[in-house]
Design an enzyme around this catalytic site. Structure first.
Site, PDB file in Angstrom:
ATOM      1  N   TRP A  77       3.003  -3.871  -2.289  1.00  0.00           N
ATOM      2  CA  TRP A  77       1.890  -4.253  -3.155  1.00  0.00           C
ATOM      3  C   TRP A  77       0.755  -4.787  -2.301  1.00  0.00           C
ATOM      4  CZ3 TRP A  77       1.066  -3.666  -8.322  1.00  0.00           C
ATOM      5  CH2 TRP A  77      -0.026  -4.343  -8.861  1.00  0.00           C
ATOM      6  N   ASP A 136      -8.847  13.182  -0.396  1.00  0.00           N
ATOM      7  CA  ASP A 136      -9.190  12.979  -1.813  1.00  0.00           C
ATOM      8  C   ASP A 136      -9.912  11.647  -1.962  1.00  0.00           C
ATOM      9  OD1 ASP A 136      -9.359  13.412  -4.535  1.00  0.00           O
ATOM     10  OD2 ASP A 136      -7.326  12.729  -4.971  1.00  0.00           O
TER      11      ASP A 136
END
Length: 287
Positions: free
Chosen positions: A95, A196
């Protein structure tokens, strides 16, 4: 935020099979429109869990390979583990708590990534699980790679879906010829790309360090990454200044940006339909 129905897809048995110590506080979070995404704790450690129903363990292979390639040069989430559980592919990542943003640092970090080069264009692994599959077979020519392994397969999908109008064909042929005959294309060096890089695929950690997420990596023309940042809003002047000061672009890049913008919009056209047709037509008529 994901619906409670999606959250309920991941039950206690699934969490047990992740082999984490005391997994708890599973909560759905925003994570794009491709995968289910969750926040998950193991003890005091927090993780980001991506899940793709009805796929095998190889679904996230390309993302893992991309993260590992980029992670040698820039900051990315750490891959904890990937696999398959109850018919669902999953990817467990560290995280990343968000912090202060400095897009100048983001531009400089991207410049570092782009100075990582290869002898050919492509990548060790093709992304066959992508909505628009990516053939990353190694190629000595950027023009051949981009035209035959990116543009043409995408156009084939557009035609199969009935989205493509035949009168657009001449302009598409002109575009391919322009790319294959361009001097920059013939001489460009293969750079490691995010692949991307829109505004949803970067963040900043607690120390303000730029973090690249959800890469679809390959070695290509670095102008591709920069052009994609301009397709949708989210990158500011400091980003481009930071990049240019660290690794100036070649003359004429503005014209070449249109090729890559067309490709990216065509990809959205194939996926989402005629909502992107007006923008696609405006681009194509320039070729």
């Amino acid at each position: 935020m994901l619906s409670s129905a999606k959250a309920n897809l991941i039950g206690p048995d699934f969490l047990t099979r992740l082999n984490l110590q005391n997994p708890h506080d599973l909560k759905p979070v925003s994570g794009g429109d491709v995968n289910l995404a969750y926040s998950l704790y193991s003890g005091n450690d927090r993780y980001f869990l991506k899940v793709q129903p009805n796929h095998d363990k190889h679904f996230f292979d390309s993302e893992v390979a991309s993260l590992k390639a980029l992670g040698k040069h820039v900051t990315v989430p750490k891959v904890i583990k990937q696999g398959e559980c109850q018919g669902f592919a999953y990817l467990l990542l560290s995280w990343v708590p968000s912090g202060p943003a400095n897009q100048g640092d983001l531009g400089r970090a991207l410049a570092v990534l782009h100075q990582t080069t290869s002898s050919q264009f492509g990548f060790d692994l093709s992304n066959e699980y992508d909505f628009v599959p990516k053939d990353n077979t190694w190629n000595d020519s950027w023009g051949q790679f981009f035209v035959h392994q990116r543009l043409e397969p995408l156009m084939e999908q557009a035609i199969k879906k009935g989205f493509w109008l035949t009168q657009r064909g001449d302009h598409f042929d002109n575009l391919k010829k322009a790319i294959l005959n361009d001097e920059h294309v013939k001489n460009v060096k293969p750079s490691l790309l995010h692949g991307d890089l829109w505004a949803g695929n970067f963040m900043f950690d607690e120390q303000g360090q730029p973090v690249f997420i959800d890469p679809n990596a390959f070695y290509g023309d670095r102008e591709y990454d920069i052009a994609i940042t301009k397709v949708f809003p989210g990158f500011n002047k400091k980003f481009y200044e930071g990049y240019e000061n660290a690794y100036p672009l070649d003359e004429g890049y503005e014209d070449r940006f249109k090729w890559y913008e067309f490709y990216y919009i065509l990809m959205h056209f194939v996926r989402f339909g005629d909502i992107y047709a007006p923008r696609l037509n405006r681009l194509l008529l320039q070729f």
